[in-house]
Design an enzyme around this catalytic site. Structure first.
Site, PDB file in Angstrom:
ATOM      1  N   CYS A   1      -9.676  -3.451  -6.865  1.00 12.72           N
ATOM      2  CA  CYS A   1      -8.267  -3.575  -6.496  1.00 12.72           C
ATOM      3  C   CYS A   1      -7.822  -2.321  -5.745  1.00 12.72           C
ATOM      4  CB  CYS A   1      -7.406  -3.791  -7.733  1.00 12.72           C
ATOM      5  SG  CYS A   1      -7.310  -2.356  -8.828  1.00 12.72           S
TER       6      CYS A   1
ATOM      7  N   GLY B   1      -6.396   6.283  -2.283  1.00 16.16           N
ATOM      8  CA  GLY B   1      -7.621   6.792  -2.872  1.00 16.16           C
ATOM      9  C   GLY B   1      -7.817   6.389  -4.311  1.00 16.16           C
TER      10      GLY B   1
ATOM     11  N   ARG C   1       0.842  -1.189   0.000  1.00 17.76           N
ATOM     12  CA  ARG C   1       0.000   0.000   0.000  1.00 17.76           C
ATOM     13  C   ARG C   1       0.884   1.248   0.000  1.00 17.76           C
ATOM     14  NH1 ARG C   1      -5.307  -0.098   1.165  1.00 17.76           N
ATOM     15  NH2 ARG C   1      -6.306  -2.021   1.862  1.00 17.76           N
TER      16      ARG C   1
ATOM     17  N   CYS D   1      -3.234   1.847 -17.587  1.00 21.39           N
ATOM     18  CA  CYS D   1      -3.017   0.602 -16.843  1.00 21.39           C
ATOM     19  C   CYS D   1      -2.339  -0.481 -17.683  1.00 21.39           C
ATOM     20  CB  CYS D   1      -4.333   0.077 -16.292  1.00 21.39           C
ATOM     21  SG  CYS D   1      -5.143   1.230 -15.167  1.00 21.39           S
TER      22      CYS D   1
END
Length: 413
Positions: free
Chosen positions: A231, A132, A34, A99
């Protein structure tokens, strides 16, 4: 409109007695995590590149070119990373394709080798993300997703939702309406991802979840999406070294895994014309791309043993089963409920845990998929190993848009 995508030009199959097959000689990746203050893209991406070079048994000076992918960093961040490894005057190209960035870097690296322009190339991807939902970085400029937003507003509304959630949630909702797919089926996909990730030391979420756990998580869109079906924002880096057969053989490198076929494609007019949210998030684009890859390689999707696909949301994993030809359109729910998407079924999908459990650092995702499939084809995946895996498919999607599908083959030598 046809589904055809042009095949690679002829005339590059043989050079000095060697095929122009492209081999993946080395891979490397960092553990995904993270976002936090101590994570540095410069340090972690250099680590992934060093791992890939070490895995290949090569030095930085052995490289002819490098393609470095990322979305959220300033220009020439690729040089910032690689200059810490060496400053040899190596051509370095920075890549951004949303992506699909990591796979786009891999595509360019493979293309350089296949064309004969280079013999040994590094593809590197990384992302240092913030907590976020994804959002525009330059709100004073025209959004590249303006036309996508217009179709989404007309099809599902809910412009108060984060854009990726609205797009992929809307695509899942379309599948539910057309085929009666239950919300619990998407939850089952997320639960499967968690079981796979339990054996992946690189994944963020390794705690197994039940279908009910997923359904009971925070509601993001009532009757359409819960938090665990999405995700997480992630930091991470991954890399691959690709080379020609000539280079691999003369240097004594591991040539067991080669790229048998690869296609990068962008949207066609049907993305907007059908007003189908599935097409808006790349269903048609992925289907065309996959068909072209199977045709290039001369294989049937039923021959594939293992797949790493773009499960940014559980909804997109189900759509991707159908787009990649793993099952027929409308049969995705049955594919899940029959267990055909996991060990003991027809094809193991996302043995890494996928984006849902492993994480999705945008620029690194495509190369992390490559790492997993190379490990699978080499027999190095440990407890998540797919037995006797010989053919592997990688699917990496970027809205805006781009889709890269790659077929890997084991057993070259």
């Amino acid at each position: 409109m046809t589904d055809d995508i042009a095949s690679p030009r002829p005339g590059i199959d043989a050079v000095e007695g060697f095929s122009r097959h492209v081999h993946v000689a080395g891979v490397g990746m960092t553990r995904f995590c993270r976002p936090h203050a101590d994570w540095s893209y410069a340090r972690e991406a250099a680590q992934a590149a060093r791992q890939a070079l070490r895995d290949a048994g090569l030095a930085y000076d052995d490289l002819d070119q490098a393609f470095v992918g990322y979305v959220y960093a300033d220009s020439t961040a690729g040089q910032r990373v690689l200059y810490d490894i060496g400053m040899s005057g190596l051509p370095i190209v920075n890549v951004n394709n949303n992506c699909a960035t990591g796979s786009s870097a891999l595509y360019l690296a493979r293309q350089a080798v296949a064309s004969g322009a280079a013999d040994c190339v590094l593809a590197l991807g990384f992302e240092q993300m913030r907590p976020g939902s994804l959002a525009a970085v330059f709100p004073d400029m025209a959004s590249p997703l303006e036309r996508f937003d217009l179709v989404a507003n007309q099809a599902v509304g809910h412009d108060e939702l984060p854009l990726a959630l609205r797009y992929f949630g809307g695509a899942g909702l379309e599948h539910m309406r057309r085929f009666g797919t239950a919300l619990s089926t998407f939850a089952a996909i997320r639960a499967k991802a968690s079981r796979h990730a339990a054996h992946n030391p690189h994944a963020i979420f390794r705690q197994p979840l039940s279908v009910q756990d997923v359904l009971d998580s925070a509601v993001l869109w009532p009757d359409v999406m819960t938090r665990l079906m999405a995700c997480p924002p992630t930091c991470g880096a991954a890399a691959a070294v690709v080379c020609s057969e000539r280079f691999a053989r003369t240097r004594g490198l591991d040539g067991r895994v080669r790229i048998a076929a690869q296609v990068l494609a962008t949207d066609r007019t049907d993305t907007f014309a059908t007003h189908d949210m599935r097409d808006l998030v790349g269903f048609g684009m992925a289907r065309r791309t996959a068909r072209a890859v199977y045709e290039q390689a001369g294989v049937d999707p039923a021959d594939v043993d293992v797949v790493e696909l773009h499960d940014c949301f559980a909804q997109n994993e189900l759509l991707s089963y159908e787009a990649l030809g793993l099952c027929e359109e409308g049969e995705g729910e049955r594919f899940v409920l029959n267990g055909d998407n996991t060990y003991g079924g027809k094809v193991v999908t996302n043995p890494s845990g996928g984006l849902l459990s492993k994480g999705h650092p945008l620029g690194a995702t495509g190369l992390a998929q490559c790492c997993e499939l190379v490990w699978q084809l080499r027999g190095q995946a440990g407890e998540r190993q797919v037995e006797d895996a010989r053919l592997a498919v990688q699917h990496n999607l970027g809205l805006g848009g781009a889709c890269v599908v790659t077929l890997y083959e084991r057993g070259c030598w």
